[in-house]
Design a protein around this motif. Structure first.
Motif, PDB file in Angstrom:
ATOM      1  N   VAL A   1       0.824  -1.209   0.000  1.00 25.54           N
ATOM      2  CA  VAL A   1       0.000   0.000   0.000  1.00 25.54           C
ATOM      3  C   VAL A   1       0.861   1.263   0.000  1.00 25.54           C
ATOM      4  O   VAL A   1       0.542   2.249  -0.659  1.00 25.54           O
ATOM      5  N   ALA A   2       1.963   1.234   0.739  1.00 22.47           N
ATOM      6  CA  ALA A   2       2.823   2.420   0.857  1.00 22.47           C
ATOM      7  C   ALA A   2       4.234   2.114   0.358  1.00 22.47           C
ATOM      8  O   ALA A   2       4.716   0.980   0.451  1.00 22.47           O
ATOM      9  N   ARG A   3       4.884   3.134  -0.158  1.00 28.42           N
ATOM     10  CA  ARG A   3       6.261   3.006  -0.626  1.00 28.42           C
ATOM     11  C   ARG A   3       6.941   4.369  -0.530  1.00 28.42           C
ATOM     12  O   ARG A   3       6.297   5.414  -0.656  1.00 28.42           O
ATOM     13  N   SER A   4       8.253   4.322  -0.298  1.00 25.31           N
ATOM     14  CA  SER A   4       9.001   5.570  -0.113  1.00 25.31           C
ATOM     15  C   SER A   4      10.410   5.431  -0.661  1.00 25.31           C
ATOM     16  O   SER A   4      10.917   4.319  -0.856  1.00 25.31           O
ATOM     17  N   ARG A   5      11.033   6.574  -0.868  1.00 21.31           N
ATOM     18  CA  ARG A   5      12.448   6.583  -1.222  1.00 21.31           C
ATOM     19  C   ARG A   5      13.204   7.218  -0.055  1.00 21.31           C
ATOM     20  O   ARG A   5      13.479   8.411  -0.024  1.00 21.31           O
ATOM     21  N   ILE A   6      13.510   6.402   0.935  1.00 19.27           N
ATOM     22  CA  ILE A   6      14.163   6.900   2.139  1.00 19.27           C
ATOM     23  C   ILE A   6      15.625   6.445   2.238  1.00 19.27           C
ATOM     24  O   ILE A   6      16.340   6.861   3.146  1.00 19.27           O
ATOM     25  N   ASP A   7      16.050   5.594   1.307  1.00 13.87           N
ATOM     26  CA  ASP A   7      17.446   5.143   1.254  1.00 13.87           C
ATOM     27  C   ASP A   7      18.120   5.849   0.081  1.00 13.87           C
ATOM     28  O   ASP A   7      17.550   5.932  -1.015  1.00 13.87           O
ATOM     29  N   ARG A   8      19.349   6.343   0.301  1.00  8.94           N
ATOM     30  CA  ARG A   8      20.031   7.043  -0.778  1.00  8.94           C
ATOM     31  C   ARG A   8      21.515   7.167  -0.479  1.00  8.94           C
ATOM     32  O   ARG A   8      21.975   6.844   0.624  1.00  8.94           O
ATOM     33  N   VAL A   9      22.264   7.641  -1.474  1.00  4.29           N
ATOM     34  CA  VAL A   9      23.707   7.820  -1.348  1.00  4.29           C
ATOM     35  C   VAL A   9      24.041   9.294  -1.594  1.00  4.29           C
ATOM     36  O   VAL A   9      23.715   9.829  -2.662  1.00  4.29           O
ATOM     37  N   LEU A  10      24.672   9.918  -0.604  1.00  2.47           N
ATOM     38  CA  LEU A  10      25.091  11.312  -0.704  1.00  2.47           C
ATOM     39  C   LEU A  10      26.612  11.372  -0.631  1.00  2.47           C
ATOM     40  O   LEU A  10      27.219  10.702   0.204  1.00  2.47           O
ATOM     41  N   VAL A  11      27.222  12.175  -1.485  1.00  2.00           N
ATOM     42  CA  VAL A  11      28.680  12.259  -1.519  1.00  2.00           C
ATOM     43  C   VAL A  11      29.127  13.720  -1.567  1.00  2.00           C
ATOM     44  O   VAL A  11      28.361  14.609  -1.951  1.00  2.00           O
TER      45      VAL A  11
END
Length: 222
Positions: free
Chosen positions: A109-119
């Motif tokens: 039902v729910a989905r998110s983009r909470i994982d990422r790579v910052l440099v």
């Protein structure tokens, strides 16, 4: 090591670059996230290392569209705080390849983009072709992220500024004076490129001297 992160400092064997890789696992509340951002900012600001990679579950989104199926919840404070953390530390997000979302609720039902790579910019200077690849979701609710560096030249990185700089008194005058101080070149195109290169270096020094660590320096703009 701190609450919500583990940092590893080492030297890249092939290139010899000394770098810091931070694995992040942020808390759920806004208070926990803000505390994590402040601690990471202080840690980065006090370090002599310039080649940084922060990756993992930040439990925050940069845009409202990155959370779907979350009802009518208001994420304005989270978005503003997270983007402020990224901007103040002059971090860049690697281009994403694959899925648009990295976390899925079991029922879908729910989905998110909470994982990422910052440099840091220095990381991209060492490995300019880095991208983050979103893997298939298997055991965990999260999709694993894999960083790959493909040797393909897409041209020079764009010149970038921070919006807060333009609100600082004397900023535009400083830029104008520095620009006038750079020597002219017979070839206008090459000369322009060299001037931007010099200005970029001067802006980094100015940002450090005037703003310092934005999470510990309180500024009121009237």
């Amino acid at each position: 090591m701190g609450k919500g992160y583990i940092a590893v400092v080492g030297q890249h064997k092939i290139s010899g670059h000394k770098c810091c890789v931070v694995n992040v696992y942020a808390g759920c509340t806004q208070k926990e996230k803000k505390s994590l951002w402040e601690e990471l900012s202080s840690f980065k600001d006090s370090s002599q290392i310039t080649v940084w990679c922060l990756c993992g579950d930040f439990n925050a989104v940069r845009r409202r569209i990155e959370r779907q199926g979350a009802g009518t919840a208001d994420f304005k404070s989270e978005i503003k705080g997270f983007n402020g953390f990224i901007e103040s530390n002059m971090l860049l997000e690697l281009p994403i390849v694959g899925k648009k979302f990295t976390w899925y609720k079991p029922n879908g039902v729910a989905r998110s983009r909470i994982d990422r790579v910052l440099v840091s910019e220095e990381w991209l200077q060492c490995w300019p072709m880095c991208k983050q690849y979103v893997q298939k979701r298997e055991v965990s609710n999260h999709c694993a992220l894999v960083i790959k560096c493909l040797d393909k030249d897409w041209g020079p990185k764009p010149f970038r500024t921070i919006d807060a700089w333009h609100l600082e008194r004397g900023f535009e005058g400083m830029v104008a004076n520095r620009w006038k101080s750079y020597a002219n070149h017979e070839d206008n195109i090459i000369g322009l490129k060299e001037k931007f290169k010099l200005l970029k270096a001067d802006l980094k020094i100015w940002n450090r001297d005037v703003f310092g660590n934005l999470n510990s320096t309180k500024r009121i703009i009237l």
